[in-house]
Design a protein around this motif. Sequence first.
Motif, PDB file in Angstrom:
ATOM      1  N   SER A   1       1.147  -1.559  -0.379  1.00 25.06           N
ATOM      2  CA  SER A   1       0.027  -0.009  -0.193  1.00 25.06           C
ATOM      3  C   SER A   1       0.789   0.690  -0.041  1.00 25.06           C
ATOM      4  N   TYR A   2       1.657   0.829   0.885  1.00 27.02           N
ATOM      5  CA  TYR A   2       2.980   2.435   0.445  1.00 27.02           C
ATOM      6  C   TYR A   2       3.602   2.333  -0.716  1.00 27.02           C
ATOM      7  N   VAL A   3       3.895   1.901  -1.280  1.00 25.42           N
ATOM      8  CA  VAL A   3       4.537   1.811  -2.268  1.00 25.42           C
ATOM      9  C   VAL A   3       3.184   2.752  -3.633  1.00 25.42           C
ATOM     10  N   ARG A   4       2.027   1.411  -3.559  1.00 25.11           N
ATOM     11  CA  ARG A   4       1.650   2.413  -4.775  1.00 25.11           C
ATOM     12  C   ARG A   4       0.872   3.616  -3.955  1.00 25.11           C
ATOM     13  N   GLU A   5       0.800   4.171  -2.767  1.00 20.53           N
ATOM     14  CA  GLU A   5       0.336   6.063  -2.941  1.00 20.53           C
ATOM     15  C   GLU A   5       1.774   6.093  -3.026  1.00 20.53           C
ATOM     16  N   GLU A   6       3.107   5.897  -2.950  1.00 19.42           N
ATOM     17  CA  GLU A   6       3.866   7.018  -3.389  1.00 19.42           C
ATOM     18  C   GLU A   6       4.349   6.537  -4.993  1.00 19.42           C
ATOM     19  N   ASP A   7       4.276   6.157  -5.451  1.00 16.90           N
ATOM     20  CA  ASP A   7       3.721   5.880  -7.140  1.00 16.90           C
ATOM     21  C   ASP A   7       2.773   7.049  -7.606  1.00 16.90           C
ATOM     22  N   VAL A   8       1.451   7.068  -6.526  1.00 19.97           N
ATOM     23  CA  VAL A   8       0.289   7.943  -7.315  1.00 19.97           C
ATOM     24  C   VAL A   8       0.962   9.136  -6.956  1.00 19.97           C
ATOM     25  N   GLU A   9       0.921   9.514  -5.893  1.00 19.49           N
ATOM     26  CA  GLU A   9       2.294  11.054  -5.067  1.00 19.49           C
ATOM     27  C   GLU A   9       3.121  11.099  -6.493  1.00 19.49           C
ATOM     28  N   MET A  10       4.114  10.433  -6.946  1.00 13.61           N
ATOM     29  CA  MET A  10       5.187  10.985  -7.508  1.00 13.61           C
ATOM     30  C   MET A  10       4.417  11.032  -9.718  1.00 13.61           C
ATOM     31  N   GLY A  11       3.373  10.798  -9.291  1.00  8.12           N
ATOM     32  CA  GLY A  11       2.392  10.946 -10.567  1.00  8.12           C
ATOM     33  C   GLY A  11       2.143  12.708 -10.442  1.00  8.12           C
ATOM     34  N   VAL A  12       1.364  12.700  -9.039  1.00  2.00           N
ATOM     35  CA  VAL A  12       0.526  13.840  -8.901  1.00  2.00           C
ATOM     36  C   VAL A  12       1.791  14.717  -9.219  1.00  2.00           C
ATOM     37  N   GLU A  13       3.410  14.799  -8.593  1.00  2.00           N
ATOM     38  CA  GLU A  13       3.977  15.650  -9.244  1.00  2.00           C
ATOM     39  C   GLU A  13       4.591  15.996  -9.902  1.00  2.00           C
ATOM     40  N   GLU A  14       4.873  15.026 -10.929  1.00  2.00           N
ATOM     41  CA  GLU A  14       4.811  15.362 -12.590  1.00  2.00           C
ATOM     42  C   GLU A  14       3.793  16.220 -13.138  1.00  2.00           C
ATOM     43  N   GLN A  15       2.704  15.688 -12.861  1.00  2.00           N
ATOM     44  CA  GLN A  15       1.685  16.714 -13.216  1.00  2.00           C
ATOM     45  C   GLN A  15       1.909  18.087 -12.739  1.00  2.00           C
ATOM     46  N   LEU A  16       2.200  18.464 -11.550  1.00  2.00           N
ATOM     47  CA  LEU A  16       2.170  19.670 -11.442  1.00  2.00           C
ATOM     48  C   LEU A  16       3.771  20.099 -11.781  1.00  2.00           C
ATOM     49  N   ILE A  17       5.186  19.482 -12.206  1.00  2.00           N
ATOM     50  CA  ILE A  17       5.984  19.808 -13.253  1.00  2.00           C
ATOM     51  C   ILE A  17       5.122  20.510 -13.611  1.00  2.00           C
ATOM     52  N   SER A  18       5.089  19.590 -14.842  1.00  2.00           N
ATOM     53  CA  SER A  18       3.906  20.128 -16.375  1.00  2.00           C
ATOM     54  C   SER A  18       3.173  21.425 -16.100  1.00  2.00           C
ATOM     55  N   ASP A  19       2.600  20.954 -15.225  1.00  2.00           N
ATOM     56  CA  ASP A  19       1.342  22.518 -15.534  1.00  2.00           C
ATOM     57  C   ASP A  19       2.222  23.961 -15.044  1.00  2.00           C
ATOM     58  N   PHE A  20       3.003  23.630 -14.241  1.00  2.00           N
ATOM     59  CA  PHE A  20       3.676  25.243 -13.739  1.00  2.00           C
ATOM     60  C   PHE A  20       4.455  25.123 -14.827  1.00  2.00           C
ATOM     61  N   SER A  21       5.404  24.080 -15.776  1.00  2.00           N
ATOM     62  CA  SER A  21       6.053  24.551 -16.905  1.00  2.00           C
ATOM     63  C   SER A  21       4.937  25.064 -18.390  1.00  2.00           C
ATOM     64  N   GLU A  22       3.785  24.015 -18.669  1.00  2.00           N
ATOM     65  CA  GLU A  22       3.428  25.370 -18.786  1.00  2.00           C
ATOM     66  C   GLU A  22       2.114  26.751 -18.598  1.00  2.00           C
ATOM     67  N   LEU A  23       2.455  26.922 -17.543  1.00  2.00           N
ATOM     68  CA  LEU A  23       1.520  28.279 -17.328  1.00  2.00           C
ATOM     69  C   LEU A  23       3.250  28.812 -17.591  1.00  2.00           C
ATOM     70  N   GLU A  24       4.243  28.989 -16.986  1.00  2.00           N
ATOM     71  CA  GLU A  24       5.608  29.685 -16.829  1.00  2.00           C
ATOM     72  C   GLU A  24       5.647  29.975 -18.799  1.00  2.00           C
ATOM     73  N   SER A  25       5.863  29.091 -19.684  1.00  2.00           N
ATOM     74  CA  SER A  25       6.049  29.536 -20.827  1.00  2.00           C
ATOM     75  C   SER A  25       4.590  30.681 -21.259  1.00  2.00           C
ATOM     76  N   GLN A  26       3.241  30.220 -20.568  1.00  2.00           N
ATOM     77  CA  GLN A  26       2.301  30.957 -21.233  1.00  2.00           C
ATOM     78  C   GLN A  26       2.685  32.414 -20.293  1.00  2.00           C
ATOM     79  N   ILE A  27       2.656  32.676 -19.763  1.00  2.00           N
ATOM     80  CA  ILE A  27       3.430  33.745 -18.527  1.00  2.00           C
ATOM     81  C   ILE A  27       4.647  34.537 -20.067  1.00  2.00           C
ATOM     82  N   GLN A  28       6.094  33.963 -20.392  1.00  2.00           N
ATOM     83  CA  GLN A  28       6.478  34.403 -21.023  1.00  2.00           C
ATOM     84  C   GLN A  28       5.967  35.008 -22.141  1.00  2.00           C
ATOM     85  N   GLU A  29       5.155  34.387 -22.671  1.00  2.00           N
ATOM     86  CA  GLU A  29       4.289  34.875 -24.292  1.00  2.00           C
ATOM     87  C   GLU A  29       3.381  36.061 -24.232  1.00  2.00           C
ATOM     88  N   LEU A  30       3.153  36.199 -22.452  1.00  2.00           N
ATOM     89  CA  LEU A  30       2.411  37.453 -21.595  1.00  2.00           C
ATOM     90  C   LEU A  30       2.835  38.848 -21.777  1.00  2.00           C
TER      91      LEU A  30
END
Length: 120
Positions: A39-68
């Motif tokens: 259970s701990y290992v599965r939970e950690e895998d899910v958290e890593m997926g969320v972290e990767e998505q946050l990084i991706s969202d942040f990068s997208e937002l950063e590029s949009q700010i640069q365009e602005l």
Amino acid sequence: MARIEVRVPESTKKEWTEYVDDHSGLASLSTLVRLSVASYVREEDVEMGVEEQLISDFSELESQIQELERQTHKVRAGQLDQEDLVDGLSSLLDSYFEPVYKADSDDMFTVASDLPGGDW
């Protein structure tokens, strides 16, 4: 099958054993440990997926700010009029917040254009 020994204080073993005794779905203390680790290992895998998505969202937002910022610079240089800037900003914000509007189609979110009296 490999064997792993774990040393814990006697009080912890007693607590875990009582938990196993109170839960009929657990055959043994070993079962509790195996299920807990899995259970701990599965939970950690899910958290890593969320972290990767946050990084991706942040990068997208950063590029949009640069365009602005580029568009704002063009306005200041007189290369882009205010209407073009507003259109560009609206487009950037719409693309960023689009998942929010689509997150729940059961009226969880109200889109500004749906508000009464507004011609958004």
